[in-house]
Design a protein around this motif. Structure first.
Motif, PDB file in Angstrom:
ATOM      1  N   ARG A   8      15.686   3.936  -5.505  1.00 27.00           N
ATOM      2  CA  ARG A   8      15.220   4.482  -4.364  1.00 27.00           C
ATOM      3  C   ARG A   8      13.878   4.267  -4.199  1.00 27.00           C
ATOM      4  NH1 ARG A   8      16.192  10.267  -2.462  1.00 27.00           N
ATOM      5  NH2 ARG A   8      18.364   9.040  -2.303  1.00 27.00           N
ATOM      6  N   VAL A   9      13.575   3.987  -2.325  1.00 29.55           N
ATOM      7  CA  VAL A   9      12.401   3.171  -2.176  1.00 29.55           C
ATOM      8  C   VAL A   9      11.315   4.726  -1.192  1.00 29.55           C
ATOM      9  CG1 VAL A   9      10.805   1.609  -0.984  1.00 29.55           C
ATOM     10  CG2 VAL A   9      13.164   0.465  -2.653  1.00 29.55           C
ATOM     11  N   THR A  10      10.211   4.759  -1.969  1.00 38.26           N
ATOM     12  CA  THR A  10       9.471   5.963  -0.839  1.00 38.26           C
ATOM     13  C   THR A  10       8.591   5.188  -0.306  1.00 38.26           C
ATOM     14  OG1 THR A  10      10.528   7.576  -2.415  1.00 38.26           O
ATOM     15  CG2 THR A  10       8.660   8.035  -0.224  1.00 38.26           C
ATOM     16  N   LEU A  11       8.418   5.194   1.114  1.00 40.06           N
ATOM     17  CA  LEU A  11       7.078   4.013   1.525  1.00 40.06           C
ATOM     18  C   LEU A  11       6.424   5.531   1.887  1.00 40.06           C
ATOM     19  CD1 LEU A  11       8.750   1.942   3.918  1.00 40.06           C
ATOM     20  CD2 LEU A  11       7.940   1.946   1.694  1.00 40.06           C
ATOM     21  N   SER A  12       4.879   5.782   2.364  1.00 36.74           N
ATOM     22  CA  SER A  12       3.993   6.476   2.275  1.00 36.74           C
ATOM     23  C   SER A  12       2.847   5.244   3.155  1.00 36.74           C
ATOM     24  CB  SER A  12       3.410   7.554   2.239  1.00 36.74           C
ATOM     25  OG  SER A  12       2.484   7.016   0.507  1.00 36.74           O
ATOM     26  N   ARG A  47      -3.436   2.466   4.697  1.00 33.10           N
ATOM     27  CA  ARG A  47      -2.675   1.861   3.308  1.00 33.10           C
ATOM     28  C   ARG A  47      -1.043   2.345   3.871  1.00 33.10           C
ATOM     29  NH1 ARG A  47      -4.984   4.191  -2.178  1.00 33.10           N
ATOM     30  NH2 ARG A  47      -2.706   4.450  -2.888  1.00 33.10           N
ATOM     31  N   LEU A  48      -0.234   1.376   3.160  1.00 31.69           N
ATOM     32  CA  LEU A  48       1.428   1.332   2.638  1.00 31.69           C
ATOM     33  C   LEU A  48       1.814   1.968   1.178  1.00 31.69           C
ATOM     34  CD1 LEU A  48       4.121   1.688   3.643  1.00 31.69           C
ATOM     35  CD2 LEU A  48       4.273  -0.595   3.363  1.00 31.69           C
ATOM     36  N   ASP A  49       1.625   2.963   0.800  1.00 26.92           N
ATOM     37  CA  ASP A  49       1.962   3.170  -0.864  1.00 26.92           C
ATOM     38  C   ASP A  49       3.883   3.254  -0.864  1.00 26.92           C
ATOM     39  OD1 ASP A  49      -0.412   3.514  -1.823  1.00 26.92           O
ATOM     40  OD2 ASP A  49      -0.490   5.495  -0.754  1.00 26.92           O
ATOM     41  N   ILE A  50       3.974   2.022  -2.017  1.00 23.86           N
ATOM     42  CA  ILE A  50       5.413   1.604  -2.463  1.00 23.86           C
ATOM     43  C   ILE A  50       5.623   2.219  -3.481  1.00 23.86           C
ATOM     44  CG2 ILE A  50       7.463   0.474  -1.992  1.00 23.86           C
ATOM     45  CD1 ILE A  50       5.530  -1.845  -0.690  1.00 23.86           C
ATOM     46  N   GLY A  64       5.247  -6.507   9.683  1.00 24.50           N
ATOM     47  CA  GLY A  64       5.099  -6.935  11.165  1.00 24.50           C
ATOM     48  C   GLY A  64       4.920  -8.566  10.701  1.00 24.50           C
ATOM     49  N   GLY A  65       5.994  -9.059  10.057  1.00 23.63           N
ATOM     50  CA  GLY A  65       5.872 -10.570   9.586  1.00 23.63           C
ATOM     51  C   GLY A  65       4.985 -11.298   9.111  1.00 23.63           C
ATOM     52  N   LYS A  66       4.431 -10.740   8.650  1.00 20.07           N
ATOM     53  CA  LYS A  66       2.860 -12.002   7.676  1.00 20.07           C
ATOM     54  C   LYS A  66       3.120 -11.006   6.079  1.00 20.07           C
ATOM     55  CE  LYS A  66      -0.297 -10.878  11.924  1.00 20.07           C
ATOM     56  NZ  LYS A  66      -1.587 -10.148  12.198  1.00 20.07           N
ATOM     57  N   GLN A  67       2.952 -11.712   5.662  1.00 18.58           N
ATOM     58  CA  GLN A  67       2.468 -11.563   4.437  1.00 18.58           C
ATOM     59  C   GLN A  67       1.417 -10.666   4.118  1.00 18.58           C
ATOM     60  OE1 GLN A  67       4.724 -12.778   1.880  1.00 18.58           O
ATOM     61  NE2 GLN A  67       6.048 -13.118   3.228  1.00 18.58           N
ATOM     62  N   VAL A  68       1.356  -9.931   3.003  1.00 19.08           N
ATOM     63  CA  VAL A  68       0.433  -9.029   2.840  1.00 19.08           C
ATOM     64  C   VAL A  68       0.188  -9.088   0.871  1.00 19.08           C
ATOM     65  CG1 VAL A  68       0.489  -7.356   4.697  1.00 19.08           C
ATOM     66  CG2 VAL A  68       1.713  -6.775   2.513  1.00 19.08           C
ATOM     67  N   GLU A  69      -0.776  -8.600   0.958  1.00 21.56           N
ATOM     68  CA  GLU A  69      -0.944  -8.653  -0.977  1.00 21.56           C
ATOM     69  C   GLU A  69      -0.995  -7.406  -1.419  1.00 21.56           C
ATOM     70  OE1 GLU A  69      -4.588  -8.586  -4.701  1.00 21.56           O
ATOM     71  OE2 GLU A  69      -4.912  -9.638  -2.476  1.00 21.56           O
ATOM     72  N   THR A  70      -0.167  -7.215  -2.492  1.00 24.69           N
ATOM     73  CA  THR A  70       0.338  -5.831  -3.002  1.00 24.69           C
ATOM     74  C   THR A  70       0.045  -5.625  -4.409  1.00 24.69           C
ATOM     75  OG1 THR A  70       2.027  -6.788  -4.069  1.00 24.69           O
ATOM     76  CG2 THR A  70       2.339  -5.771  -1.593  1.00 24.69           C
ATOM     77  N   ILE A  71      -0.844  -4.589  -4.873  1.00 24.77           N
ATOM     78  CA  ILE A  71      -1.822  -4.180  -5.756  1.00 24.77           C
ATOM     79  C   ILE A  71      -0.552  -3.109  -6.727  1.00 24.77           C
ATOM     80  CG2 ILE A  71      -3.544  -3.007  -6.976  1.00 24.77           C
ATOM     81  CD1 ILE A  71      -5.052  -4.100  -4.265  1.00 24.77           C
ATOM     82  N   GLU A  72      -0.812  -3.177  -7.755  1.00 24.50           N
ATOM     83  CA  GLU A  72       1.087  -2.393  -8.714  1.00 24.50           C
ATOM     84  C   GLU A  72      -0.335  -0.946  -9.225  1.00 24.50           C
ATOM     85  OE1 GLU A  72       3.137  -2.070 -13.130  1.00 24.50           O
ATOM     86  OE2 GLU A  72       3.387  -4.019 -11.457  1.00 24.50           O
ATOM     87  N   ARG A  73      -0.024   0.226  -8.732  1.00 28.83           N
ATOM     88  CA  ARG A  73      -0.481   1.288  -8.977  1.00 28.83           C
ATOM     89  C   ARG A  73      -0.365   1.656 -10.333  1.00 28.83           C
ATOM     90  NH1 ARG A  73      -5.276   1.121  -5.734  1.00 28.83           N
ATOM     91  NH2 ARG A  73      -5.156   0.443  -3.894  1.00 28.83           N
ATOM     92  N   ALA A  84      -0.600  -1.196  -0.051  1.00 30.78           N
ATOM     93  CA  ALA A  84      -1.335  -2.509   0.206  1.00 30.78           C
ATOM     94  C   ALA A  84      -1.703  -1.994   1.668  1.00 30.78           C
ATOM     95  CB  ALA A  84       0.558  -4.292   1.240  1.00 30.78           C
ATOM     96  N   TYR A  85      -2.552  -3.248   2.398  1.00 34.50           N
ATOM     97  CA  TYR A  85      -2.963  -2.536   3.579  1.00 34.50           C
ATOM     98  C   TYR A  85      -2.553  -3.451   4.950  1.00 34.50           C
ATOM     99  CZ  TYR A  85      -5.714  -0.611   0.144  1.00 34.50           C
ATOM    100  OH  TYR A  85      -6.347   0.785  -0.325  1.00 34.50           O
TER     101      TYR A  85
END
Length: 161
Positions: A8-12, A47-50, A64-73, A84-85
């Motif tokens: 399961r993936v949860t996006l907020s 801020r997108l939390d996954i 939106g088609g653009k690579q974004v940096e992710t940070i493991e929290r 990610a932002y």
């Protein structure tokens, strides 16, 4: 991945700074592809939390088609979380009666690609009253399973619980 190949993936989604809420509205017209529209303000940062249950390794993320940096929290034996932002700077306000699509695509190590698309309406920066009206968007849950060619399919479960 779970023993049966499911996870399961949860996006907020929260408005920054201050983790402000994001709102959505139910559509009354059948002319739109989705029943709910997420309301975003132009010239803002979100801020997108996954989170993944059980834990997965997120290799890449595009919004939106653009690579974004992710940070493991966070990570433990049952789940993991990334952030990610997403910036709406330079995105014009949506025309009346028009909706935009915001694709979100992830590459998950050992599983493949997961993609989903949010229906969005962008509001002018000075039009906060419309942007902050509606049901509060708590999360979007995707029930995922591996399928042929290592692609993942996400199913929207509930995005306003």
């Amino acid at each position: 991945m779970g023993a049966d190949g499911h996870f399961r993936v949860t996006l907020s989604l929260r408005r920054e700074p201050g983790a402000g809420p994001v709102y959505c509205k139910m559509e009354t017209s059948a002319r739109f592809r989705q029943l709910k529209t997420v309301k975003l303000s132009c010239e803002a940062t979100y801020r997108l939390d996954i989170s993944f249950k059980p834990p997965q390794l997120l290799e890449s993320l595009s919004i939106g088609g653009k690579q974004v940096e992710t940070i493991e929290r966070a990570r433990d034996g049952t789940a993991c979380a990334y952030s990610a932002y997403h910036s709406t700077k330079g995105i014009p306000a949506s025309s009346r009666g028009h909706r935009e699509e915001l694709p979100i695509a992830m590459r998950v190590l050992g599983s493949g690609y997961l993609s989903t698309c949010l229906q969005i309406k962008y509001y002018r920066q000075d039009d906060q009253s419309h942007c902050e009206w509606g049901a509060r968007l708590h999360c979007i849950e995707l029930d995922c399973s591996s399928v042929e060619e290592l692609r993942l399919r996400g199913f929207l479960i509930d995005n306003t619980r």
